[in-house]
Design a protein around this motif. Structure first.
Motif, PDB file in Angstrom:
ATOM      1  N   ASP A  92     -14.700   3.576   1.384  1.00 45.21           N
ATOM      2  CA  ASP A  92     -15.477   4.105   0.184  1.00 45.21           C
ATOM      3  C   ASP A  92     -15.315   4.261  -1.050  1.00 45.21           C
ATOM      4  N   GLY A  93     -14.620   3.030  -1.639  1.00 46.69           N
ATOM      5  CA  GLY A  93     -14.137   2.782  -2.768  1.00 46.69           C
ATOM      6  C   GLY A  93     -12.759   3.492  -3.165  1.00 46.69           C
ATOM      7  N   THR A  94     -12.286   4.529  -2.551  1.00 42.73           N
ATOM      8  CA  THR A  94     -11.344   5.465  -2.790  1.00 42.73           C
ATOM      9  C   THR A  94      -9.977   4.684  -2.480  1.00 42.73           C
ATOM     10  N   LYS A  95      -8.754   4.970  -3.214  1.00 37.25           N
ATOM     11  CA  LYS A  95      -7.541   4.395  -2.871  1.00 37.25           C
ATOM     12  C   LYS A  95      -6.623   5.293  -2.252  1.00 37.25           C
ATOM     13  N   LYS A  96      -6.044   4.999  -1.288  1.00 38.53           N
ATOM     14  CA  LYS A  96      -4.838   5.696  -0.422  1.00 38.53           C
ATOM     15  C   LYS A  96      -3.565   4.896  -0.846  1.00 38.53           C
ATOM     16  N   LEU A  97      -2.414   5.144  -0.140  1.00 38.47           N
ATOM     17  CA  LEU A  97      -1.148   4.736  -0.680  1.00 38.47           C
ATOM     18  C   LEU A  97      -0.099   4.341   0.735  1.00 38.47           C
ATOM     19  N   LEU A  98       0.581   3.410   0.532  1.00 34.73           N
ATOM     20  CA  LEU A  98       1.644   3.166   1.254  1.00 34.73           C
ATOM     21  C   LEU A  98       2.831   2.762   0.220  1.00 34.73           C
ATOM     22  N   SER A  99       3.899   3.475   0.574  1.00 31.84           N
ATOM     23  CA  SER A  99       4.926   3.377  -0.292  1.00 31.84           C
ATOM     24  C   SER A  99       6.067   2.553   0.445  1.00 31.84           C
ATOM     25  N   VAL A 100       6.697   1.602  -0.232  1.00 32.81           N
ATOM     26  CA  VAL A 100       7.899   0.607   0.536  1.00 32.81           C
ATOM     27  C   VAL A 100       8.915   0.696  -0.196  1.00 32.81           C
ATOM     28  N   ALA A 101      10.062   1.086   0.370  1.00 31.23           N
ATOM     29  CA  ALA A 101      11.511   0.977  -0.452  1.00 31.23           C
ATOM     30  C   ALA A 101      12.343   0.182   0.167  1.00 31.23           C
ATOM     31  N   THR A 102      13.368  -0.312  -0.406  1.00 29.80           N
ATOM     32  CA  THR A 102      14.597  -0.913   0.216  1.00 29.80           C
ATOM     33  C   THR A 102      16.001  -0.735  -0.346  1.00 29.80           C
ATOM     34  N   LYS A 103      16.983  -0.840   0.559  1.00 30.31           N
ATOM     35  CA  LYS A 103      18.410  -0.382  -0.248  1.00 30.31           C
ATOM     36  C   LYS A 103      18.953  -1.964  -0.265  1.00 30.31           C
ATOM     37  N   ARG A 104      18.264  -2.974  -0.042  1.00 33.09           N
ATOM     38  CA  ARG A 104      19.148  -4.226  -0.174  1.00 33.09           C
ATOM     39  C   ARG A 104      19.333  -4.587  -1.440  1.00 33.09           C
ATOM     40  N   PRO A 105      20.283  -5.022  -1.872  1.00 30.85           N
ATOM     41  CA  PRO A 105      20.728  -5.500  -3.299  1.00 30.85           C
ATOM     42  C   PRO A 105      19.610  -6.661  -3.834  1.00 30.85           C
ATOM     43  N   GLY A 106      19.299  -6.257  -5.043  1.00 33.27           N
ATOM     44  CA  GLY A 106      18.170  -7.139  -5.696  1.00 33.27           C
ATOM     45  C   GLY A 106      16.804  -6.772  -5.211  1.00 33.27           C
ATOM     46  N   GLY A 107      16.273  -5.898  -4.357  1.00 28.94           N
ATOM     47  CA  GLY A 107      15.389  -5.441  -4.166  1.00 28.94           C
ATOM     48  C   GLY A 107      14.432  -6.446  -3.471  1.00 28.94           C
ATOM     49  N   PHE A 108      13.054  -6.419  -3.536  1.00 27.89           N
ATOM     50  CA  PHE A 108      11.989  -7.426  -2.813  1.00 27.89           C
ATOM     51  C   PHE A 108      11.989  -8.377  -3.558  1.00 27.89           C
ATOM     52  N   SER A 109      11.899  -9.677  -2.883  1.00 28.04           N
ATOM     53  CA  SER A 109      11.610 -11.131  -3.647  1.00 28.04           C
ATOM     54  C   SER A 109      10.365 -11.014  -4.031  1.00 28.04           C
ATOM     55  N   ASP A 110       9.891 -12.082  -4.734  1.00 29.75           N
ATOM     56  CA  ASP A 110       8.654 -12.430  -5.164  1.00 29.75           C
ATOM     57  C   ASP A 110       7.375 -12.658  -4.001  1.00 29.75           C
ATOM     58  N   GLU A 111       8.200 -13.471  -3.029  1.00 33.21           N
ATOM     59  CA  GLU A 111       7.388 -13.787  -1.930  1.00 33.21           C
ATOM     60  C   GLU A 111       7.139 -12.399  -1.171  1.00 33.21           C
ATOM     61  N   GLU A 112       7.799 -11.575  -1.040  1.00 30.61           N
ATOM     62  CA  GLU A 112       7.829 -10.187  -0.071  1.00 30.61           C
ATOM     63  C   GLU A 112       6.793  -9.535  -0.649  1.00 30.61           C
ATOM     64  N   MET A 113       6.809  -9.416  -2.240  1.00 31.70           N
ATOM     65  CA  MET A 113       5.789  -8.498  -2.861  1.00 31.70           C
ATOM     66  C   MET A 113       4.319  -9.238  -2.765  1.00 31.70           C
ATOM     67  N   GLU A 114       4.246 -10.587  -2.937  1.00 33.92           N
ATOM     68  CA  GLU A 114       2.879 -11.156  -2.688  1.00 33.92           C
ATOM     69  C   GLU A 114       2.670 -10.885  -1.264  1.00 33.92           C
ATOM     70  N   LEU A 115       3.464 -10.935  -0.169  1.00 34.10           N
ATOM     71  CA  LEU A 115       2.930 -10.693   1.175  1.00 34.10           C
ATOM     72  C   LEU A 115       2.681  -9.175   1.270  1.00 34.10           C
ATOM     73  N   LEU A 116       3.214  -8.091   0.441  1.00 35.68           N
ATOM     74  CA  LEU A 116       2.901  -6.547   0.794  1.00 35.68           C
ATOM     75  C   LEU A 116       1.551  -6.498   0.255  1.00 35.68           C
ATOM     76  N   GLU A 117       1.298  -7.090  -1.111  1.00 41.76           N
ATOM     77  CA  GLU A 117       0.224  -6.948  -1.675  1.00 41.76           C
ATOM     78  C   GLU A 117      -0.995  -7.605  -0.743  1.00 41.76           C
ATOM     79  N   THR A 118      -0.773  -8.828  -0.103  1.00 37.62           N
ATOM     80  CA  THR A 118      -1.807  -9.532   0.734  1.00 37.62           C
ATOM     81  C   THR A 118      -2.145  -8.609   1.861  1.00 37.62           C
ATOM     82  N   ILE A 119      -1.439  -7.946   2.574  1.00 39.41           N
ATOM     83  CA  ILE A 119      -1.621  -7.402   3.774  1.00 39.41           C
ATOM     84  C   ILE A 119      -1.945  -5.994   3.591  1.00 39.41           C
ATOM     85  N   THR A 120      -2.407  -5.468   2.315  1.00 37.72           N
ATOM     86  CA  THR A 120      -2.909  -4.102   2.134  1.00 37.72           C
ATOM     87  C   THR A 120      -4.409  -3.941   2.719  1.00 37.72           C
ATOM     88  N   PRO A 121      -5.277  -5.117   2.657  1.00 35.50           N
ATOM     89  CA  PRO A 121      -6.720  -4.676   3.481  1.00 35.50           C
ATOM     90  C   PRO A 121      -6.426  -4.584   4.732  1.00 35.50           C
TER      91      PRO A 121
END
Length: 395
Positions: free
Chosen positions: A136-165
């Motif tokens: 319907d054009g609205t936006k909902k939310l999924l928050s993701v957090a990690t304790k891993r040193p250095g956080g998420f890698s660029d590839e992981e961020m790309e995957l997270l954005e890719t799977i949003t649909p």
């Protein structure tokens, strides 16, 4: 592009196949966490946020924590919670501002999101609130957090954005079911709403059940409606129904319908021993009396109209199901037992008692009660024995 971003990626395939059959929000989030961990993405916390259509709740949230499982929360907009929402990634995402990424390891600064202090406390090293697009054009939310040193890698961020649909498809199915359930519970009742959602929607579909019948009525409503301004009358009705519904809900009663200024509810008897249902119904009546007595005391002090009411409790067999026209149904209870409860309730004013009990209720409950006598009731050939709870005053 990395292999895991290909359409044959196990995570994307799972989102488009097996995940769509997981319609329970908590189960879906736990399964998503397992899938992300299996792909080597070291998530420590996942949270979904979906605004819902509800008279008191702004949004529904499910949270998964590594090692602690899944919990759910209904977020209410109050004077305390509104500032939290205003200074939150949730507001940015819901308003169409896109995904938000934060570094909890950065030094605190003025004006930062309130959630960052909690993330630091919990040892998170990276946080992203993903914008999930609904149809319907609205936006909902999924928050993701990690304790891993250095956080998420660029590839992981790309995957997270890719799977949003793919996540959006699943969250939208859940949101639609949640909205349907919420609306049915709000307008039909919790148990009746569940039955309708399961498909009990044909006219005449129902069953005979044994239940404690609760019927209450507001006294002098015609007079009140003539002399009170509209807003004052609505406020009075809401207070009256609010006290009754809160007491019923706390004791496991099922509010079925409002009949003008009256309310019909039941306590279904799920086993062969009705004493428990009777005790819960009587406890609800006692709690409602206490709440309304406190309200009336405040009204008398300021010279405002008080709430006068009557409650009848009876036990019997009722037809529980759909009644109505072809395209407009009511899920309720009917039968001689309901009619008798209504007749007894009308005696409350004449006898000066806020709560009256039928002989069947007293026998089934095993509780002590004050016998008030036998009364001829409209539509009934034999006089009916009527009782009051021990210690029940004139209200």
């Amino acid at each position: 592009m990395a292999h895991w971003l290909a359409l044959e990626s196990p995570l994307i395939y799972w989102l488009l196949t097996d995940a769509r059959r997981i319609t329970e929000p908590k189960a879906f989030l736990a399964a998503l966490a397992e899938q992300l961990l299996a792909q080597g993405i070291e998530v420590s916390r996942l949270v979904t946020g979906v605004p819902i259509l509800h008279p008191q709740v702004y949004s529904y949230s499910v949270r998964w924590d590594l090692g602690n499982g899944v919990s759910e929360r209904f977020f209410r907009l109050t004077a305390e919670s509104l500032p939290v929402l205003e200074n939150s990634p949730v507001k940015t995402v819901y308003s169409g501002g896109g995904s938000v990424r934060c570094d909890p390891g950065a030094p605190p600064r003025d004006g930062e999101f309130n959630i960052l202090s909690d993330l630091r406390r919990d040892g998170m090293t990276d946080y992203v609130a993903l914008s999930i697009p609904f149809s319907d054009g609205t936006k909902k939310l999924l928050s993701v957090a990690t304790k891993r040193p250095g956080g998420f890698s660029d590839e992981e961020m790309e995957l997270l954005e890719t799977i949003t649909p793919g996540i959006a498809v699943n969250l939208e199915i859940q949101a639609l079911r949640l909205t349907a359930r919420t609306l049915l519970e709000t307008y039909v009742g919790r148990q009746a709403g569940a039955r309708v959602l399961e498909g009990a929607i044909r006219r005449g579909m129902g069953e005979t059940i044994r239940a404690v019948i609760w019927l209450c009525d507001l006294r002098g409503f015609t007079s009140l409606s003539e002399r009170l301004p509209r807003d004052a009358l609505i406020e009075l009705l809401n207070e009256y129904f609010g006290c009754m519904c809160a007491a019923l809900d706390a004791s496991g009663g099922e509010v079925l319908k409002f009949l003008g200024d009256a309310l019909l509810a039941i306590f279904p008897i799920l086993d062969k021993d009705p004493a428990s249902a009777c005790a819960r119904a009587l406890a609800a009546a006692d709690n409602a009396q206490k709440a309304l007595a406190a309200f009336n005391a405040g009204r008398i002090d300021i010279g405002e109209a008080r709430i006068d009411y009557g409650i009848a409790l009876h036990i019997g067999d009722v037809m529980y199901g759909n009644i109505g026209g072809e395209n407009r149904l009511d899920f309720t209870v009917i039968g001689p037992a309901v009619n008798l409860a209504a007749r007894i309730e009308r005696l409350c004013r004449d006898l000066g008692r806020p709560v009256l009990l039928s002989a069947s209720f007293v026998t089934a409950s095993g509780l002590n009660a004050e016998h008030l006598g036998a009364f001829s009731l409209k539509g009934l050939s034999d006089p009916q024995q009527v009782y009051a709870p021990v210690g029940s005053g004139s209200g």
